[in-house]
Each structure stands twice: as structure tokens, then as C-alpha cells.
Design an enzyme around this catalytic site. Structure first.
Site, PDB file in Angstrom:
ATOM      1  N   GLU A 161       1.413  12.658 -12.302  1.00 59.39           N
ATOM      2  CA  GLU A 161       2.420  12.110 -13.207  1.00 59.39           C
ATOM      3  C   GLU A 161       3.189  10.928 -12.601  1.00 59.39           C
ATOM      4  O   GLU A 161       4.415  10.864 -12.633  1.00 59.39           O
ATOM      5  CB  GLU A 161       3.359  13.222 -13.677  1.00 59.39           C
ATOM      6  CG  GLU A 161       2.604  14.259 -14.504  1.00 59.39           C
ATOM      7  CD  GLU A 161       3.453  15.406 -15.026  1.00 59.39           C
ATOM      8  OE1 GLU A 161       4.594  15.565 -14.547  1.00 59.39           O
ATOM      9  OE2 GLU A 161       2.967  16.140 -15.898  1.00 59.39           O
ATOM     10  N   GLU A 279      -3.872  18.443 -17.694  1.00 55.37           N
ATOM     11  CA  GLU A 279      -2.810  19.458 -17.693  1.00 55.37           C
ATOM     12  C   GLU A 279      -2.238  19.548 -19.098  1.00 55.37           C
ATOM     13  O   GLU A 279      -1.842  18.538 -19.675  1.00 55.37           O
ATOM     14  CB  GLU A 279      -1.704  19.086 -16.700  1.00 55.37           C
ATOM     15  CG  GLU A 279      -0.548  20.082 -16.646  1.00 55.37           C
ATOM     16  CD  GLU A 279       0.541  19.653 -15.677  1.00 55.37           C
ATOM     17  OE1 GLU A 279       0.204  19.079 -14.619  1.00 55.37           O
ATOM     18  OE2 GLU A 279       1.731  19.865 -15.991  1.00 55.37           O
TER      19      GLU A 279
END
Length: 484
Positions: A161, A279
Site C-alpha cells: 500500500e 488483498e
């Protein structure tokens, strides 16, 4: 006399069905496919999980993540904090050994996400931006140790991220691309045999079109094997409307544009890469405590598996195998939650070839079809999000090369249809007990996964999809040249 009339009326009312029933024709185009998944499409993450974050095996794929740190693990005092027993982002080798023993025993394919902030520093004029080249030595040491022990790794992923606006930290796209090239060279050096060489994945974050396009341009051909992006389209886990969102097909449809955009980015800038959902927990911050571990979450989860496969995604990684409210296993007892069994049925029944599937009935009925995984025929996934309407589904083989020709999928086949009906205990969609064909799925006395056998149904009859239910149905003898 008046009392008798009232009694008769009550009996008549009891005989009226409590829900509506609607006939639906589902058309499956068996001549051509629309997409392909990887053999190991179903995936679950093993995330670092601090103990204060929240108050059997699929034999498929596991993504193991340790996050991003700017410091070396030697700068931290290792401690047993959380499930896997290591400090934030730091993995002692004895724990790595334990995990690889687990992976070996379960037959899991492993993706490992490496630390992407080592060597970088914060930009002076931007607290969230990290600049400088990635320092690969820590990753080199881990890889060298892994190779020396004979541990099998399917793929390595860069960071977590850090793309686009990032989450807590970010790296510019071209710098990230440069670092992923370095990771690729490291993999090629330590795994010189192309037949056993792990794949390289990235950028492991939320989709940002400009950033993703620049990233693929910077890495160039043959570097990124899997373009990974994250999905939390249900919003915050504490949202009181979460239970409504997982049953709202119009809300669930909104994420389809992201899946399409990812596919477009790959087609335009990186056709050598496959799209991965790296994810996806549905609701972020550990999921919803009364929703994410229950039957109702299957409306979102299985719909996501079906939807992403139609957009040519190769892998879908569920956050998480264990941990938080959205774990596939109960965090305390390790007993499978309903979504575990849904994932297991998908893995066993749905093949890699995706077929175009349409129906003109209610939007609350979702239908997806794939070539069956092991036997001839096709397998359909039907999700009924309505709590008041049942659907009687007839499957039609749409010979799409010859539009005037359609026929019942069961016209020439005699084998019974194999059906798996999933419903919640006591009709409560927020139950964490799942029924398969009316029988609770509970572990055996030896803590094994129970038998998950279909019920056999006359192929000439429609498939009955009850309100608030999920059905897998395998149709043998379906003439689908795309499955040959």
C-alpha cells in the site's frame, strides 16, 4: 360459527407460501470463453496481526505480508506480540522455518511480501512521500536462506500500500518501478532456473490509474508478473449499514469499474502481467464484528470471486486466513467460518475457464459459470440476495456462434445434476453456522473438514435457489466447446 370461520382462514393463510417464486432462464455461452483464472485462484493472506488489533487448509495460495519499515529488524527487540510471534514487520528465521513447515504440510503456494521502505527516507517537504532507492540486502538474505533450506516460494511482492496516495506512506511510480526491476534481478540471480523462478508482483495497493500506468511503463516488459491491487469496497467495518451493503447488488456493482480499469491498464501498458486482487477484506479495519464472519458476508465474497474472474483476474486473495472479524477461520477456536467453506467449494468445483453468463431476471440473483474443475460439464454459482423471492433456474446453452440455435443444457444428458445449497442456520443470515443441503458443516471428531457431498437432482428439473441462499450446481453433459 364465527370462531370456525376464523380458524379456517388461519389454516388457509398458513398454506400460502411465505415467499414468491420466479422462473429464470440463464444463458451460458459454451462455445467461447471470456476470461481465464489461474489454477490457484482462491488465495488467503497471513497478515501480521497485533493482539490489540481487535477485541483444515484450502491447499491453494497464501500471501504472507510483513508490512513496510524504514528500519532493519535488528533495530527492534523481537517479541511474541500477536499470532505469528514477531515485531512489526520483522521475521526471525525460526518463525520463517515454522511457517514453511506449515506451508509444506498444507500444500499451499506462497507469496511473500518484502519490506519496501528500507534505504529510503522521508521527503523534506512531504511527510508521506518516501524517496531514494530501495535497499535490497535484507531481502537478499531472506531469499538466500530460503533457497538454502529448499523452501518453495511461488512469488515475491514488493511492499504494501505504497502506490498512489499510499496508506501512511507512498513512493512515486517511477521510483517504485525502478525498485521492482531490482527485485526482479535479485530473483533471477538467486533462482537461476526459469522453471522454478518465483514470480514478481506489485504494487500491492489501491488502484490509481495514472500511478499504475506509469509504474508499468517504468518496469517495462517481462518484469511484473502479477499486477496486485487491494479492495475494501464495503467501507468501514464499524458502519451500521454494512449488513445492508453486502445484500445490495447495486452497491456491489460499483466496484466493477475498478476491475475493468485494471484490465484496461494491463492491456495498454503491461499485457505480460496478470491482474491480481492481492488483498480484499470487504470492510476495512478488521471487518464488521456482526457481519464479516457470518453467512451474509458470502453474498459479497462469492460475488467478488465471480465478478473478478469475469474481468480476467488471475488470483483473488482474501484478507485474511485468520485475524480480525474477516478471517476465514475463527480467531479463537480456528473453526472455519462460512466463507471458508464457500472458498473451498469454489476451489473444488470452478475451473479456470470463465463463460459468458446472462439472465434477465432480478438483479438480486447473481449467476456465474465456469468450466467444471475436474469432470466434464460446467459449474454455475448462483447467489440469491433476496429475502423474499426464490428462483427456479433453467440453464440454456447459448450457442453464441449460431444465434438462432439455443437448447436446454440438459436436453441430451442423463446424469443427475450435482447441487450444493448453502443456507444459514435457522434462516439467520448473521449466523456463523453454515448448512450444506440442510446439514450443518461442523468439523469431525478428528477436527477434519466434513464431507461436502452434493445432492443429486433430476437434470430435467430447474435449479431451485431459495431466498438468502447460495448454490453451486454442476451440469454434466453440457456441450461447451470452450471447455474441451
Amino acid at each position: 360459527m364465527e370462531l370456525k370461520v376464523v380458524a379456517v382462514l388461519c389454516v388457509l393463510l398458513l398454506q400460502i407460501p411465505l415467499f414468491l417464486s420466479e422462473e429464470v432462464s440463464v444463458r451460458v455461452e459454451g462455445v467461447t470463453s471470456i476470461a481465464k483464472t489461474d489454477d490457484n485462484f482462491v488465495c488467503a493472506t497471513l497478515d501480521w496481526w497485533p493482539s490489540n488489533k481487535v477485541g483444515g487448509s484450502l491447499q491453494d495460495q497464501v500471501v504472507y505480508k510483513v508490512g513496510n519499515l524504514a528500519k532493519k529488524c535488528s533495530d527492534f527487540k523481537l517479541r511474541k506480540d500477536g499470532m505469528f510471534g514477531f515485531s512489526p514487520g520483522c521475521l526471525p528465521m525460526n518463525r520463517w522455518d515454522d511457517l514453511n513447515n506449515l506451508f509444506n504440510e498444507t500444500g499451499a503456494m506462497v507469496t511473500f511480501s518484502v519490506n519496501a521502505l528500507l534505504g529510503r527516507k522521508k521527503a523534506k517537504d512531504n511527510e508521506s512521500l518516501w524517496i531514494g532507492d530501495w535497499a535490497p540486502q535484507n531481502t537478499r538474505d531472506l531469499m538466500a536462506y530460503t533457497v538454502s533450506k529448499g523452501y518453495k516460494i511461488d512469488s515475491y511482492e514488493m511492499g504494501n500500500e505504497l502506490c498512489g496516495e499510499g496508506v501512511a506512506a507512498r513512493v512515486e511510480a517511477r521510483q517504485y518501478g525502478k525498485d521492482v526491476i531490482a527485485l526482479k534481478e535479485l530473483v533471477k540471480e538467486l533462482y537461476p532456473d526459469p522453471s522454478t523462478q518465483p514470480k514478481v508482483l506489485g504494487p500491492a495497493g489501491f488502484y490509481d490509474e495514472k500511478w499504475f500506468n506509469e509504474f508499468l511503463e517504468a518496469t517495462g516488459p517481462g518484469v511484473v508478473d502479477g499486477l496486485t491491487h487491494h479492495i475494501y469496497n464495503l467501507g468501514a467495518g464499524v458502519d451500521a449499514s454494512l449488513i445492508n451493503k453486502v445484500q445490495d447488488p447495486y452497491f456491489l456493482d460499483q466496484i466493477a469499474q475498478t476491475f475493468k480499469d485494471i484490465s484496461t491498464t494491463i492491456k495498454s501498458f503491461g499485457p505480460w502481467a496478470g491482474a491480481w486482487v492481492g488483498e480484499a477484506g470487504g470492510a476495512y479495519n478488521s471487518g464488521g464484528k456482526d457481519v464479516s464472519h457470518t453467512f451474509a458476508n458470502g453474498f459479497w465474497y462469492l460475488d467478488q470471486l465471480g465478478m473478478t474472474s469475469t474481468f480476467n483476474h488471475k488470483v483473488f486473495c482474501r484478507q485474511a486466513l485468520i485475524g480480525g472479524n474477516y478471517g476465514l477461520l475463527n480467531t479463537t477456536t480456528f473453526i472455519p467460518n462460512p466463507d471458508y467453506y464457500g472458498a473451498l467449494l469454489w476451489h473444488r468445483l470452478m475451473g479456470t475457464t470463465v463463460l459468458q453468463t446472462t439472465q434477465n431476471s432480478s438483479p438480486y440473483l447473481r449467476v456465474y459459470s465456469h468450466c467444471s474443475k475436474t469432470k466434464p460439464g460446467v459449474t454455475l454459482l448462483m447467489i440469491n440476495m433476496s429475502n423474499s423471492t426464490a428462483f427456479d433456474v433453467s440453464v440454456v446453452n447459448d450457442l453464441n456462434l449460431y444465434p438462432e440455435e439455443t437448447k436446454s443444457a440438459d436436453e441430451s444428458q442423463q446424469e443427475p445434476r450435482e447441487e450444493y445449497h448453502l443456507t444459514p442456520k435457522d434462516g439467520n443470515i448473521q449466523s456463523d453456522v453454515l448448512l450444506l443441503n440442510g446439514i450443518p458443516l461442523v468439523l469431525t471428531e478428528s477436527n477434519d473438514i466434513p464431507a461436502m457431498n452434493p445432492k443429486l437432482v433430476d437434470a430435467a428439473k430447474p435449479i431451485n435457489v431459495a431466498p438468502d441462499s447460495i448454490v453451486f450446481a454442476t451440469v454434466r453433459g453440457f456441450n461447451a466447446p470452450a471447455c474441451a
